[in-house]
Design an enzyme around this catalytic site. Structure first.
Site, short mmCIF file in Angstrom:
data_model
loop_
_atom_site.label_atom_id
_atom_site.label_comp_id
_atom_site.label_asym_id
_atom_site.label_seq_id
_atom_site.Cartn_x
_atom_site.Cartn_y
_atom_site.Cartn_z
N ASP A 301 -28.78 29.06 -26.06
CA ASP A 301 -27.34 29.28 -26.02
C ASP A 301 -26.71 28.39 -27.09
O ASP A 301 -27.38 27.56 -27.71
CB ASP A 301 -26.76 29.04 -24.61
CG ASP A 301 -25.45 29.82 -24.43
OD1 ASP A 301 -24.89 30.29 -25.44
OD2 ASP A 301 -24.96 29.96 -23.30
C1 BGC Z 1 -22.07 31.55 -24.38
C2 BGC Z 1 -23.00 32.73 -24.57
C3 BGC Z 1 -22.59 33.49 -25.82
C4 BGC Z 1 -22.65 32.54 -26.99
C5 BGC Z 1 -22.30 33.20 -28.31
C6 BGC Z 1 -21.99 30.70 -25.62
O1 BGC Z 1 -21.01 29.72 -25.52
O2 BGC Z 1 -22.52 30.80 -23.29
O3 BGC Z 1 -22.96 33.55 -23.44
O4 BGC Z 1 -23.43 34.58 -26.00
O5 BGC Z 1 -21.73 31.49 -26.77
O6 BGC Z 1 -20.97 33.52 -28.41
#
Ligand code: BGC
Length: 759
Positions: A301
């Site tokens: 993530d």
């Molecule tokens: C979120 C993810 C997301 C990623 C990209 C993160 O902060 O937890 O779910 O896909 O950002 O935007």
């Protein structure tokens, strides 16, 4: 001090074991592969030859992902770098937040100027629609309509792919029992069975027939794992849970998504029992890539590799990179830990090249499967982009999905549906004219002109035949009551009142945890002021999560829970208000009476002192100040018609493990409207070596019936539905007695029966 040393030795040993098991696993999984087809053999050979040519830096580049757009960043940003230069140097393998045929083409051209010309992957959070916004995922889950949910994902994928996107960071399959957590909006609610079915539908919808279809995108199943159980509902918080709960409640939707062919996974921000999910070998190596034989890749993530430092798990990014790659995190989103450290980690013999090669192979495999090596521009076509977005049939599907997602919570004296002959309607509330809030969190290419508000939806259906007396009444969060008089006057001048209240779109979603989930501001006071006029009123609640509105629930005659329904919200709500669509949705998550009850969920344990009679709770597992039950239970939702359940038949009352049996009953539409009922099957294992919940959903069907019509509905029950994980995490069934309950909600069993599993 001694404890620290021992603990450090313990951690060191765990990591050493994890690195050794990584090597063993990588060898074993390649042996365990099912017989490859010519196409996949060919791909593996092409990867072999590429791997031979790649430097370690180029390999780290394939494992590195950055945002192309600092404005839509969803986390902390590193130092700005020249992305085009880095791409040309082979130091970036993937970008997120770059969209549009023109933009993606420009970046891809830079990749083709790199030494090995390896194409880029473009990822984006396409969560519920792209240009045409669909209902938030939690709302879609309320439809329990797997076909419609699959179709919604399919349309989102088609529009996104036309804009050069290869890969969506969806579906989020995190089970959550905590409406304080803002990200409940993105999931399918509290139930593992429903959540697993929806996970499959979404993966199938996004991915289409096969990877490489330019009308589809790769799915990314997230967040692995247990992120939805963050302590206190606070985003990014730690999770501590038993293996039992992890395997039974939180992992099954992920497993279902793997079996449905999900191409990629994203890990999660949280600690799980002290180990960050990103550095967690048990989750990513042992379970996902080992036991489940997942052949795709795992992306971290946003900065979750770097965040292992503040977690107190890694000393610095060098160590973080080591633990993450060893644990099976293949691609690094935004922390630059891999590009900065992998080469040195190999030189220092902290990581073997085999571990890096395995991660790179997984990423390259997807690029091959998408056909990008054969044509890196196959997803970027300006012509396709122009004709695909915002198509009429996408809006029609969004409207259908939206009306299927609206839950009728209350309808005293059949106030709804409204008659078309009503001449004056008061339309009140801070959300009555809002289009922009209808998009909910994580909407992508929405445009304000195509988000239909409630007011616009009513106007479109009623034209000039009906007068709409609009008054805002109050803001969503403000404390001012200045608008109350105008709202009361609007109500007084009308035959019926519709009040739209709730949250704004940005009060749920990532990093939007709330400790107080009551209707915000003075909205419930506004409802009381209108109630005092004595006019019949319909309350519409729009929100990204379950809210608490006890006074309204007890006093308003009619309530619709309308979530955030996307582009077609206003039309869909109007369809339901006037009976053009008979509501059929059921809550996918329990609605608490008070925050102090959270987590409140239907499949809880019985305890040794269950409440048998609310009037006597002395020394019982109870609250002395409110009932244990939620205000609205999982599976609950009304229709304009009514349904009768009768004639339960269980084909065998004693079954052997290898057997299956059928439970059938007759469902009858006993009301005046054509309607759909979502019939639910729950099972309880009465006595087991690991105590079982009071009930668990094991099946459901959505049945449409005309007034007076009846149908025999049957469920087939196999031992699989009676099994659970024992203390050794083995999936077993045990002989003994079971009860089954069939009904219209988790707290409304209409038919009950018993059967026995025998050896
Ligand atoms: C979120 C993810 C997301 C990623 C990209 C993160 O902060 O937890 O779910 O896909 O950002 O935007």
């Amino acid at each position: 001090m001694k404890r620290n040393i021992n603990y450090n030795i313990f951690r060191f040993v765990c990591r050493a074991i994890s690195i050794v098991s990584t090597v063993i696993l990588i060898t074993n999984t390649s042996i365990a592969q099912t017989k490859p087809t010519n196409v996949s053999l060919n791909i593996e050979r092409r990867i072999d030859s590429l791997l031979k040519k790649m430097t370690i830096e180029e390999k780290a580049g394939q494992l590195t992902q950055y945002t192309g757009d600092r404005v839509t960043a969803t986390g902390p940003l590193g130092k700005p770098i020249d992305k085009l230069d880095e791409i040309k140097a082979g130091r970036i393998g993937s970008l997120l937040n770059v969209r549009g045929a023109l933009q993606t083409r420009k970046m891809q051209e830079a990749a083709l100027q790199s030494r090995l010309k390896i194409p880029l992957l473009f990822g984006l959070d396409v969560i519920h629609g792209y240009r045409v916004t669909f209902p938030i995922p939690l709302a879609e889950a309320a439809s329990w309509d797997l076909q419609a949910i699959e179709q919604s994902a399919k349309i989102a994928a088609k529009e996104a792919a036309a804009w050069g996107i290869h890969w969506t960071f969806a579906p989020m399959v995190d089970i959550s029992r905590d409406p304080r957590w803002g990200r409940v909006t993105e999931g399918a609610g509290e139930d593992t069975y429903l959540g697993s079915m929806i996970a499959i539908a979404r993966v199938k919808g996004f991915q289409g027939e096969s990877l490489g279809d330019t009308n589809a995108v790769m799915a990314c199943v997230k967040h692995f794992a247990a992120y939805g159980a963050a302590v206190g509902g606070r985003d990014y918080n730690s999770v501590d849970m038993s293996n039992q709960q992890l395997w039974e409640v939180y992992l099954p939707p992920f497993k279902a998504a793997v079996d449905a062919g999900a191409a990629t996974f994203m890990n999660s921000f949280n600690l799980l029992n002290g180990v960050p999910a990103t550095g967690n070998s048990y989750l990513q190596r042992d379970i996902l890539k080992g036991k489940w034989n997942f052949k795709g890749f795992v992306v971290s993530d946003w900065n979750s590799i770097g965040e292992m430092v503040p977690h107190g798990f890694a000393k610095d990014k060098y160590e973080a990179a080591q633990y993450a790659i060893a644990a099976g995190s293949d691609m690094d989103m935004e922390s630059s830990a891999y590009i900065a450290n992998l080469e040195k980690l190999v030189a220092d013999k902290k990581i073997t090249l085999a571990v890096i090669n395995d991660a790179v192979r997984r990423v390259l495999r997807k690029k091959f499967e998408l056909g990008l090596f054969d044509d890196p521009f196959r997803f970027c076509s300006e012509a396709r982009e122009r004709i695909t977005l915002n198509a009429k049939e996408h809006h029609d599907a969004a409207r259908d999905m939206a009306r299927k997602s609206i839950v009728l919570l209350k309808n005293e004296n059949n106030l709804l549906p409204l008659s078309s002959s009503v001449k004056r309607i008061a339309v009140i509330g801070p959300l009555a004219k809002s289009g922009v809030d209808m998009k909910g969190a994580w909407s992508v290419k929405w445009e304000a002109d195509s988000l239909v508000s409630l007011y616009d939806g009513l106007k479109a259906r009623l034209g000039d035949n009906t007068i709409l007396n609009y008054a805002k009444g109050c803001g969503i969060k403000d404390s001012s009551r200045d608008g109350f008089n105008e709202a009361v006057n609007a109500a007084m001048n009308s035959e019926v009142v519709i009040i739209a209240v709730g949250e704004s779109f940005d009060m749920s979603g990532e990093a939007k945890s709330r400790s107080n989930i009551h209707l915000p501001g003075v909205q419930e006071e506004l409802i009381k002021a209108i109630h005092a006029t004595g006019k019949p009123m319909i309350i519409l609640i729009m929100a990204g999560r379950p809210l608490i509105f006890n006074w309204t629930a007890d006093n308003a005659p009619a309530i619709l829970y309308a979530w955030f329904l996307g582009s077609e919200a206003g039309h869909a709500i109007t369809d339901v208000l006037f009976g053009d669509y008979n509501p059929s949705a059921k809550l996918p998550i329990s609605f608490p009476r008070a925050e102090g009850q959270i987590p409140v969920f239907y499949n809880h344990m019985n305890t040794g002192r269950p409440v048998v009679n609310e009037a006597n709770i002395t020394y019982r597992s109870a609250y002395i100040d409110l009932p244990n039950t939620p205000k609205f239970a999982f599976g609950y939702g009304l229709s304009y018609t009514s349904f009768g359940y009768e004639n339960l038949e269980i084909s065998k009352s004693k079954i052997k493990r290898a057997d299956s049996f059928t439970v059938s009953f007759t469902l009858k539409n006993t009301g005046k409207y054509k309607g759909e009922e979502i019939v639910q099957l729950y099972i309880r294992d009465k006595i087991a070596s690991i105590a079982r919940p009071v009930k668990e959903l094991k099946g459901f069907k959505k049945i449409e019936l005309n007034p007076g019509e009846s149908k025999v509905i049957a469920f087939s029950i196999t031992t699989e539905k009676l099994s659970f994980y024992n203390n050794d995490l083995k999936w077993i069934s045990e002989p003994g007695e079971f009860s089954l309950m069939i009904g219209s909600a988790s707290d409304d069993s209409k038919l009950q029966g018993e059967f026995e599993l025998i050896d």
